[in-house]
Motif scaffolding. Structure first.
Motif, PDB file in Angstrom:
ATOM      1  N   MET A  47       1.026  -1.226   0.115  1.00 49.41           N
ATOM      2  CA  MET A  47      -0.260  -0.089  -0.162  1.00 49.41           C
ATOM      3  C   MET A  47       0.815   1.295  -0.008  1.00 49.41           C
ATOM      4  SD  MET A  47      -2.863  -1.166   2.949  1.00 49.41           S
ATOM      5  CE  MET A  47      -3.918   0.378   2.577  1.00 49.41           C
ATOM      6  N   GLU A  48       0.569   2.128  -0.735  1.00 46.86           N
ATOM      7  CA  GLU A  48       1.322   3.423  -0.974  1.00 46.86           C
ATOM      8  C   GLU A  48       1.057   4.122   0.641  1.00 46.86           C
ATOM      9  OE1 GLU A  48       0.212   5.805  -4.300  1.00 46.86           O
ATOM     10  OE2 GLU A  48       1.068   4.287  -5.637  1.00 46.86           O
ATOM     11  N   ARG A  49      -0.090   4.121   1.019  1.00 45.57           N
ATOM     12  CA  ARG A  49      -0.287   4.913   2.502  1.00 45.57           C
ATOM     13  C   ARG A  49      -1.405   4.148   3.135  1.00 45.57           C
ATOM     14  NH1 ARG A  49      -3.318   9.772  -0.868  1.00 45.57           N
ATOM     15  NH2 ARG A  49      -5.431   8.708  -1.240  1.00 45.57           N
ATOM     16  N   ALA A 116       6.695   4.419   2.920  1.00 46.63           N
ATOM     17  CA  ALA A 116       7.944   4.401   2.100  1.00 46.63           C
ATOM     18  C   ALA A 116       8.085   2.992   1.559  1.00 46.63           C
ATOM     19  CB  ALA A 116       9.315   4.879   2.771  1.00 46.63           C
ATOM     20  N   TYR A 117       8.186   2.070   2.280  1.00 50.13           N
ATOM     21  CA  TYR A 117       8.558   0.731   1.600  1.00 50.13           C
ATOM     22  C   TYR A 117       8.103  -0.433   2.610  1.00 50.13           C
ATOM     23  CZ  TYR A 117      12.639   0.341   4.705  1.00 50.13           C
ATOM     24  OH  TYR A 117      13.360   0.483   5.648  1.00 50.13           O
ATOM     25  N   TRP A 118       8.020  -1.758   2.109  1.00 43.72           N
ATOM     26  CA  TRP A 118       7.587  -2.756   3.079  1.00 43.72           C
ATOM     27  C   TRP A 118       8.911  -3.874   3.099  1.00 43.72           C
ATOM     28  CZ3 TRP A 118       2.918  -2.346   5.373  1.00 43.72           C
ATOM     29  CH2 TRP A 118       2.057  -1.361   4.645  1.00 43.72           C
ATOM     30  N   MET A 150       7.767  -8.156  -0.314  1.00 43.84           N
ATOM     31  CA  MET A 150       8.656  -7.016   0.158  1.00 43.84           C
ATOM     32  C   MET A 150       9.397  -6.237  -0.789  1.00 43.84           C
ATOM     33  SD  MET A 150      10.041  -9.307   3.190  1.00 43.84           S
ATOM     34  CE  MET A 150      10.583 -11.103   2.183  1.00 43.84           C
ATOM     35  N   SER A 151       9.986  -4.986  -0.348  1.00 44.32           N
ATOM     36  CA  SER A 151      10.335  -4.028  -0.997  1.00 44.32           C
ATOM     37  C   SER A 151      11.752  -3.445  -0.528  1.00 44.32           C
ATOM     38  CB  SER A 151       9.694  -2.947  -1.535  1.00 44.32           C
ATOM     39  OG  SER A 151       8.792  -2.574  -0.553  1.00 44.32           O
ATOM     40  N   LYS A 152      12.542  -2.705  -1.049  1.00 45.32           N
ATOM     41  CA  LYS A 152      13.717  -2.144  -0.601  1.00 45.32           C
ATOM     42  C   LYS A 152      13.503  -0.536  -0.381  1.00 45.32           C
ATOM     43  CE  LYS A 152      17.234  -5.223  -2.848  1.00 45.32           C
ATOM     44  NZ  LYS A 152      18.258  -5.426  -3.542  1.00 45.32           N
ATOM     45  N   PRO A 153      14.188   0.100   0.389  1.00 49.52           N
ATOM     46  CA  PRO A 153      13.969   1.497   0.734  1.00 49.52           C
ATOM     47  C   PRO A 153      14.082   2.229  -0.605  1.00 49.52           C
ATOM     48  CG  PRO A 153      15.896   0.616   1.655  1.00 49.52           C
ATOM     49  CD  PRO A 153      15.134  -0.455   1.280  1.00 49.52           C
TER      50      PRO A 153
END
Length: 279
Positions: A47-49, A116-118, A150-153
């Motif tokens: 989610m973005e926010r 910001a990221y997951w 999952m994602s990176k910063p």
């Protein structure tokens, strides 16, 4: 008797708790009404926010954080959003002329908190601190489980380290507010932004029905406790009943079911025969 006294004590405690809970309903305004994602839900896509909807517009210096399962912050500066009709209306109370009057709110005012990221999967926590228009603190948290990708910063990302405004803490938590906190309070909306439906709650007749519901249950509890006290007082004790059930009869006669004990003195005839044999 001790058992009856214990039960009466439990009932008295329950009645006191019920009376306190009914006599002092939640009075704070601007509480959280709903959120996206919802509390204790599971998120399967990034989610973005996050969107947190309150019954009033959050204070400009409200404080929001989003933390990962390991405790790292991934939130970015929040902003107000467009009001939205709530999925379910929320009831809050106003103290008017010594009586709690209910107001029904249908509109939610959001705080948009970008993520910001997951970096992890697991339990995320969104926390908030604000102050309502009546000066009451507005604090809480929304927990949800993330099972998405999952994602990176992002490039140049730095985890936020900002703390709540001291003026905000002075209102939200007076006992823990720093001594150097400014005396001026946080900037608040001039009037509540919500659209309460119970506009007629200020009328005297609106409070009369509410008073009946508040005091009816405690009165019934007190009457029930009184009836149990009277019943316990009239009931005879088990020891007294046992004494009354003991059989009575003429002296020297054994009660039924027990053999009579032999007399220590033999009859006169037996003693005379024994004396004659000796001679």
């Amino acid at each position: 008797m001790a058992r009856w006294l214990g039960q009466l004590l439990v009932l008295a405690v329950v009645a006191g708790v019920a009376l306190t809970a009914l006599a002092t309903p939640a009075s704070a305004h601007g509480q959280l009404a709903m959120s996206t994602p919802a509390k204790d839900s599971t998120v399967k896509e990034p989610m973005e926010r996050l969107e947190l909807y309150f019954t009033e517009k959050p204070a400009p210096n409200a404080y929001f954080t989003v933390t990962t399962p390991s405790g790292a912050r991934v939130d970015e500066p929040w902003s107000h959003g467009q009001p939205k009709r709530l999925d379910e209306p929320v009831t809050e109370y106003n103290l008017i002329d010594g009586t709690w009057q209910p107001n029904l709110y249908h509109t939610g005012f959001p705080a948009m908190v970008p993520v910001a990221y997951w970096p992890e999967q697991g339990l995320y926590v969104a926390r908030y601190i604000s102050v309502a228009s009546d000066g009451e603190k507005v604090t809480g948290e929304v927990k949800f489980t993330y099972k998405g990708k999952m994602s990176k910063p992002p490039k140049g990302w730095k985890a936020p380290t900002n703390e709540p405004d001291p003026a905000l803490l002075a209102h939200a938590e007076p006992s823990t507010a720093p001594s150097s906190a400014p005396s001026a309070g946080p900037v608040l909306p001039a009037t509540p932004q919500a659209t309460p439906q119970a506009a007629s709650s200020n009328a005297p007749q609106a409070g009369s029905g509410f008073d009946l519901s508040v005091w009816l249950l405690p009165v019934l509890l007190v009457v029930g406790v009184g009836l149990m006290v009277v019943r316990a007082a009239r009931r005879p004790s088990p020891r007294g009943a046992e004494v009354r059930k003991r059989p009575t009869g003429p002296p020297g006669k054994a009660p039924r079911g027990r053999p009579a004990t032999a007399s220590r003195k033999p009859p006169r005839g037996a003693r005379a025969v024994k004396t004659a044999k000796r001679r």
